[in-house]
Design an enzyme around this catalytic site. Structure first.
Site, PDB file in Angstrom:
ATOM      1  CG  ASP A 150      -1.891  -1.176   1.206  1.00 26.60           C
ATOM      2  OD1 ASP A 150      -2.233  -1.655   0.112  1.00 26.60           O
ATOM      3  OD2 ASP A 150      -2.265  -1.629   2.298  1.00 26.60           O
ATOM      4  CE  LYS A 157       2.363  -2.338  -4.408  1.00 23.95           C
ATOM      5  NZ  LYS A 157       2.112  -2.007  -3.002  1.00 23.95           N
ATOM      6  N   GLY A 158       0.162   1.776  -7.337  1.00 18.28           N
ATOM      7  CA  GLY A 158      -0.814   1.980  -8.422  1.00 18.28           C
ATOM      8  C   GLY A 158      -0.745   3.397  -8.961  1.00 18.28           C
ATOM      9  CG  ASN A 210      -2.659 -10.714  -2.413  1.00 14.71           C
ATOM     10  OD1 ASN A 210      -2.683 -10.517  -3.624  1.00 14.71           O
ATOM     11  ND2 ASN A 210      -1.629 -11.239  -1.807  1.00 14.71           N
ATOM     12  N   GLY A 260      -4.561  -4.180  -3.789  1.00 21.71           N
ATOM     13  CA  GLY A 260      -5.536  -3.144  -4.113  1.00 21.71           C
ATOM     14  C   GLY A 260      -4.734  -1.918  -4.514  1.00 21.71           C
ATOM     15  CG  HIS A 261      -2.003  -1.980  -7.042  1.00 21.47           C
ATOM     16  ND1 HIS A 261      -1.125  -2.558  -7.909  1.00 21.47           N
ATOM     17  CD2 HIS A 261      -1.709  -2.501  -5.825  1.00 21.47           C
ATOM     18  CE1 HIS A 261      -0.338  -3.400  -7.255  1.00 21.47           C
ATOM     19  NE2 HIS A 261      -0.692  -3.386  -5.986  1.00 21.47           N
ATOM     20  CB  THR A 303      -6.510 -10.165   1.644  1.00 23.99           C
ATOM     21  OG1 THR A 303      -5.974 -11.168   0.765  1.00 23.99           O
ATOM     22  CG2 THR A 303      -5.451  -9.095   1.892  1.00 23.99           C
ATOM     23  CD  GLN A 337       0.751  -8.842  -2.627  1.00 15.53           C
ATOM     24  OE1 GLN A 337       1.390  -9.498  -3.419  1.00 15.53           O
ATOM     25  NE2 GLN A 337      -0.488  -8.508  -2.883  1.00 15.53           N
ATOM     26  CB  THR A 361       1.832 -12.214   0.494  1.00 14.29           C
ATOM     27  OG1 THR A 361       0.806 -12.795  -0.317  1.00 14.29           O
ATOM     28  CG2 THR A 361       3.007 -11.758  -0.376  1.00 14.29           C
ATOM     29  CB  SER A 384      -7.128  -0.429  -1.532  1.00 18.20           C
ATOM     30  OG  SER A 384      -6.169   0.502  -1.165  1.00 18.20           O
ATOM     31  CE  LYS A 418      -1.461   8.069   1.816  1.00 16.32           C
ATOM     32  NZ  LYS A 418      -2.426   6.960   2.040  1.00 16.32           N
ATOM     33  CB  VAL A 471       2.227  16.648  -2.591  1.00 13.50           C
ATOM     34  CG1 VAL A 471       3.708  16.785  -2.245  1.00 13.50           C
ATOM     35  CG2 VAL A 471       1.981  17.107  -4.031  1.00 13.50           C
ATOM     36  N   GLY A 472      -0.308  14.022  -2.884  1.00  9.95           N
ATOM     37  CA  GLY A 472      -1.755  13.827  -2.911  1.00  9.95           C
ATOM     38  C   GLY A 472      -2.068  12.633  -3.779  1.00  9.95           C
TER      39      GLY A 472
END
Ligand code: GDP
Ligand code: IMO
Ligand code: MG
Length: 423
Positions: free
Chosen positions: A13, A16-17, A38, A40-41, A129, A223, A238, A298, A330, A412-413
């Protein structure tokens, strides 16, 4: 041409996406090499938020092929739902997607086995998950698995029945575990029908030929390094190799064909599920990061555990992956703090070290922190790194010096546009 790799350096998390989506215009093919639903991107652009589980994060960009590699495990039910969610965007998903014949299938009984195994573990549960990941990779290495290529075989149903039989035998040993398989099988078979209509390829040939003809390929990890089956915080990991080496086995790419390795990390650190987390904050600081960063899974919606950034952990991940550049995500989330802490070492049995230890689950470990000044600013409107507050630049320079790898992107977002490059 070489394959660039993008992967997570923490416990998943990392964002990456988002970064795959941002850099996809530089590539012709985006290829997922391991994991399954498992993952969530999340991608955000033009006011739309989208979460992908199996489909690579380049799917929204025109003219780019998204490949699901042999190292990935596919649940046809989740996959069908994902395809349906993409329909309103109006592009021809099938034309942008190819799937390896060697990717393994997650059966409904794999999910049941995952749930039964976690229940049996009680307080020692992994915090899976529950998508059937562990049991599916177990069948792969146990040489019992079903692959995408099998769905085109005339005796597919026989193969399916034989494997289910085996699973039901195991489930009998889980006393008190109840389930209704017939309810799960209908949608699964529907998903198989959908997969039959897609382009299944020998992805190792497909990719190597693409490289030969000058195509640019980005491998997308799922992951994070600390969830890797070999190098993560075992057994709280995992069941696949999430590290750069996973690109070689999960796509059929030779090691000398690996190009840039882009390591993604948050300006702090999170983990979802059980297992060790040296810098975890179980106080109001952790709560505040969770709230500001919207740190809820996610895929499962579970609250993520939050803590400060951990340099011994990141150094370890950089070493294992051969990271050539970093993206720090972030940064905006830390905008309220007077002081931001960075764990530079651990104290283990009174000894100071920056080595991530083998026995992390058992050893008494005290993080040693260095305090840096916070930037106390809203970063979400920034469009250039030059305009970033000095304190943020100091934080970035400090991490670069410690990690000995350049941080070329500061996020930054969540939106595509909220991405600063640091040349
Ligand atoms: P992945 O699994 O590595 O792709 O990451 P996830 O999508 O599971 O989690 C990252 C979350 O952070 C998502 O909700 C993203 O939309 C969000 N995100 C990504 N980058 C940033 C950022 O720079 N700032 C903020 N506030 N959110 C971000
Ligand atoms: P992305 O790709 C964060 C965690 C689970 C659990 C452990 C094992 O979105 O970063 P599994 O279902 O694989 O058997 O769970 O790994 N986990 C993740 N945590 N992000 C992920 O993926 C994860 N995929 C698995 O929470 O602790
Ligand atoms: Mg995720």
């Amino acid at each position: 041409m070489k394959v660039d790799v993008l992967l997570g350096l923490q416990w998943g998390d990392e964002g990456k996406g988002k970064i795959v989506d941002v850099i996809t215009p530089n590539y012709d093919i985006i290829a997922r090499f391991q994991g399954g639903p498992n993952a969530g991107h999340t991608l955000e652009f033009e006011g739309i938020k989208h979460v992908l589980h199996t489909i690579p994060s380049g799917i929204f960009r025109e003219g780019v092929i998204n490949l699901i590699g042999n190292g990935v495990v596919i649940d046809p039910v989740v996959f069908q739902k994902e395809m349906e969610k993409l329909k309103p965007f109006g592009f021809d998903i099938r034309a942008r997607l190819v799937i390896s014949k060697k990717a393994h299938l997650i059966l409904p009984t794999h999910r049941l086995l995952d749930a039964a195994s976690e229940t049996a573990k009680g307080k020692n549960k992994i915090g899976s998950t529950l998508k059937g990941i562990g049991p599916t990779y177990m069948d792969k290495t146990g040489r019992n698995g079903l692959r995408v290529g099998d769905i085109f075989s005339p005796n597919f149903k026989e193969k399916y029945d034989a494997l289910v039989e085996k699973h039901l035998g195991i489930l009998k040993h889980h006393e008190g575990f109840t389930y209704d398989l017939s309810e799960l099988e209908g949608p699964w078979m529907e998903g198989i029908e959908l997969l039959r209509g897609l382009i299944a390829v020998d992805s190792e040939h497909y990719l190597n030929e693409a490289l030969k003809s000058g195509k640019r390929v980005l491998a997308e990890g799922a992951q994070g390094t600390m969830l890797d089956i070999d190098f993560g915080t075992y057994p709280f990991v995992t069941s696949s190799n999430t590290v750069t080496a996973g690109t070689c086995t999960g796509l059929g790419i030779a090691p000398q064909k690996i190009g840039k390795v882009i390591g993604i990390f948050k300006a702090y650190c999170t983990r979802v599920g059980s297992g060790p987390f040296p810098t975890e904050l179980l106080d109001e600081v952790g709560d505040s990061i969770r709230k500001e960063g919207n740190e809820f899974g996610s895929t499962t919606g579970r609250p993520r555990r939050c803590g400060w950034v951990d340099l011994p952990q990141l150094k370890y991940a950089i070493m294992i992956n051969g990271v050539t550049e970093l993206s720090m995500m972030k940064a905006d989330v830390l905008g309220n703090f007077d002081t931001i802490r960075v764990c530079t070492h651990y104290l283990i049995n009174g000894e100071k070290t920056d080595r991530f230890p083998y026995d992390i689950t058992d050893v008494e470990l005290v993080p040693v922190y260095e305090d840096l000044r916070g930037w106390k600013a809203d970063l979400t409107g920034l469009s250039s790194y030059d305009d970033a507050p000095d304190a943020l630049k100091e934080y970035v320079s400090f991490l670069e010096a410690q990690l000995e790898v350049p941080i070329s992107v500061v996020s930054v977002g969540p939106d595509r546009k909220q991405t600063l490059t640091n040349e």
